[in-house]
Design a protein around this motif. Structure first.
Motif, PDB file in Angstrom:
ATOM      1  N   ALA A   8      -4.462 -14.768  -2.950  1.00  0.00           N
ATOM      2  CA  ALA A   8      -4.116 -14.842  -1.423  1.00  0.00           C
ATOM      3  C   ALA A   8      -3.235 -13.809  -0.865  1.00  0.00           C
ATOM      4  O   ALA A   8      -3.273 -13.379   0.361  1.00  0.00           O
ATOM      5  CB  ALA A   8      -3.373 -16.228  -1.076  1.00  0.00           C
ATOM      6  N   ILE A   9      -2.367 -13.438  -1.468  1.00  0.00           N
ATOM      7  CA  ILE A   9      -1.326 -12.076  -1.049  1.00  0.00           C
ATOM      8  C   ILE A   9      -2.043 -11.019  -0.957  1.00  0.00           C
ATOM      9  O   ILE A   9      -1.915 -10.062  -0.076  1.00  0.00           O
ATOM     10  CB  ILE A   9      -0.074 -12.159  -2.045  1.00  0.00           C
ATOM     11  CG1 ILE A   9       0.669 -13.298  -1.871  1.00  0.00           C
ATOM     12  CG2 ILE A   9       0.627 -10.955  -1.590  1.00  0.00           C
ATOM     13  CD1 ILE A   9       1.907 -13.532  -2.583  1.00  0.00           C
ATOM     14  N   ALA A  11      -5.366 -10.655  -0.321  1.00  0.00           N
ATOM     15  CA  ALA A  11      -6.018 -10.746   0.805  1.00  0.00           C
ATOM     16  C   ALA A  11      -5.515 -10.409   1.963  1.00  0.00           C
ATOM     17  O   ALA A  11      -6.284 -10.035   3.124  1.00  0.00           O
ATOM     18  CB  ALA A  11      -6.952 -12.157   0.599  1.00  0.00           C
ATOM     19  N   ILE A  12      -4.124 -10.389   2.230  1.00  0.00           N
ATOM     20  CA  ILE A  12      -3.477 -10.202   3.394  1.00  0.00           C
ATOM     21  C   ILE A  12      -3.699  -8.601   3.678  1.00  0.00           C
ATOM     22  O   ILE A  12      -3.279  -7.892   3.015  1.00  0.00           O
ATOM     23  CB  ILE A  12      -2.241 -10.637   3.359  1.00  0.00           C
ATOM     24  CG1 ILE A  12      -1.969 -12.273   3.171  1.00  0.00           C
ATOM     25  CG2 ILE A  12      -1.432 -10.450   4.673  1.00  0.00           C
ATOM     26  CD1 ILE A  12      -0.413 -12.710   2.981  1.00  0.00           C
ATOM     27  N   GLU A  13      -4.004  -8.240   5.212  1.00  0.00           N
ATOM     28  CA  GLU A  13      -4.381  -6.863   5.425  1.00  0.00           C
ATOM     29  C   GLU A  13      -3.015  -6.193   6.002  1.00  0.00           C
ATOM     30  O   GLU A  13      -2.182  -7.256   6.192  1.00  0.00           O
ATOM     31  CB  GLU A  13      -5.315  -6.980   6.583  1.00  0.00           C
ATOM     32  CG  GLU A  13      -6.646  -7.555   6.381  1.00  0.00           C
ATOM     33  CD  GLU A  13      -7.583  -7.488   7.462  1.00  0.00           C
ATOM     34  OE1 GLU A  13      -7.297  -6.943   8.519  1.00  0.00           O
ATOM     35  OE2 GLU A  13      -8.732  -7.961   7.358  1.00  0.00           O
ATOM     36  N   ARG A  15      -2.128  -4.970   8.678  1.00  0.00           N
ATOM     37  CA  ARG A  15      -1.713  -5.089  10.053  1.00  0.00           C
ATOM     38  C   ARG A  15      -1.219  -6.486  10.188  1.00  0.00           C
ATOM     39  O   ARG A  15      -0.364  -6.772  10.862  1.00  0.00           O
ATOM     40  CB  ARG A  15      -2.857  -5.285  10.935  1.00  0.00           C
ATOM     41  CG  ARG A  15      -4.148  -5.883  10.569  1.00  0.00           C
ATOM     42  CD  ARG A  15      -5.246  -5.694  11.632  1.00  0.00           C
ATOM     43  NE  ARG A  15      -6.469  -6.464  11.351  1.00  0.00           N
ATOM     44  CZ  ARG A  15      -6.547  -7.613  11.815  1.00  0.00           C
ATOM     45  NH1 ARG A  15      -5.683  -8.268  12.670  1.00  0.00           N
ATOM     46  NH2 ARG A  15      -7.651  -8.532  11.323  1.00  0.00           N
ATOM     47  N   GLN A  16      -1.535  -7.369   9.385  1.00  0.00           N
ATOM     48  CA  GLN A  16      -1.099  -8.822   9.226  1.00  0.00           C
ATOM     49  C   GLN A  16       0.673  -8.817   8.592  1.00  0.00           C
ATOM     50  O   GLN A  16       1.188  -9.498   9.090  1.00  0.00           O
ATOM     51  CB  GLN A  16      -1.858  -9.783   8.362  1.00  0.00           C
ATOM     52  CG  GLN A  16      -3.067 -10.031   9.035  1.00  0.00           C
ATOM     53  CD  GLN A  16      -4.110 -10.938   8.310  1.00  0.00           C
ATOM     54  OE1 GLN A  16      -3.805 -10.760   6.927  1.00  0.00           O
ATOM     55  NE2 GLN A  16      -4.959 -11.796   8.777  1.00  0.00           N
ATOM     56  N   TRP A  17       0.690  -7.939   7.603  1.00  0.00           N
ATOM     57  CA  TRP A  17       1.932  -7.646   7.093  1.00  0.00           C
ATOM     58  C   TRP A  17       3.106  -6.901   8.339  1.00  0.00           C
ATOM     59  O   TRP A  17       4.097  -7.614   8.264  1.00  0.00           O
ATOM     60  CB  TRP A  17       2.088  -6.632   5.760  1.00  0.00           C
ATOM     61  CG  TRP A  17       1.527  -7.537   4.544  1.00  0.00           C
ATOM     62  CD1 TRP A  17       0.495  -7.343   3.912  1.00  0.00           C
ATOM     63  CD2 TRP A  17       2.385  -8.387   3.985  1.00  0.00           C
ATOM     64  NE1 TRP A  17       0.295  -7.888   2.849  1.00  0.00           N
ATOM     65  CE2 TRP A  17       1.512  -8.722   2.654  1.00  0.00           C
ATOM     66  CE3 TRP A  17       3.503  -9.022   4.132  1.00  0.00           C
ATOM     67  CZ2 TRP A  17       1.899  -9.772   1.807  1.00  0.00           C
ATOM     68  CZ3 TRP A  17       3.907  -9.970   3.275  1.00  0.00           C
ATOM     69  CH2 TRP A  17       3.099 -10.415   2.143  1.00  0.00           C
ATOM     70  N   ALA A  20       3.745  -9.848  10.621  1.00  0.00           N
ATOM     71  CA  ALA A  20       4.881 -10.679  10.293  1.00  0.00           C
ATOM     72  C   ALA A  20       6.145 -10.032  10.252  1.00  0.00           C
ATOM     73  O   ALA A  20       7.123 -10.572  10.642  1.00  0.00           O
ATOM     74  CB  ALA A  20       4.188 -11.207   8.741  1.00  0.00           C
TER      75      ALA A  20
END
Length: 121
Positions: A8-9, A11-13, A15-17, A20
């Motif tokens: 799941a981690i 899979a985070i892109e 730009r999402q990091w 956030a």
């Protein structure tokens, strides 16, 4: 379970990091400002505004003394009136209708009547 968390981690892109991180930074900044304001207070106090009266060059010491005496008399009258009204209010509280058994209708009629004041001299 640990492998599904890793997936799941992963899979985070990027730009999402970044989004956030910006969001958490904004929330942390605002929270820290509230904390600093609570501890130190950063607002300047309200300025004290002092009014004064300009006088003519022909004003004498007697004129100034007369004005000061009038202001002193007015202040004393005001303080005496405030003390009298406070005494009346305290007397009204100590003689409440529920405690004395007085007629509530009579008490409200007396409360509607404005206090008598003497005009200043």
């Amino acid at each position: 379970m640990l492998s599904s968390l890793r997936n799941a981690i992963a899979a985070i892109e990027l730009r999402q990091w970044i989004g956030a991180g910006i969001a958490l930074t904004a929330v942390g900044s605002i929270a820290s400002l509230f904390f600093v304001e609570h501890i130190y207070g950063y607002w300047k106090p309200e300025p004290e505004i002092v009014y004064f009266q300009n006088w003519d060059a022909t004003r004498t010491a007697e004129d100034a003394a007369a004005v000061q005496a009038g202001e002193r008399r007015m202040r004393e009258d005001t303080e005496a009136l405030a003390a009298r009204l406070a005494d009346e209010a305290m007397a009204g509280i100590s003689a409440a209708p529920a405690e004395t058994g007085a007629d509530p209708a009579g008490a409200s009629a007396a409360a509607d009547k404005p206090p008598e004041t003497t005009p200043p001299e």
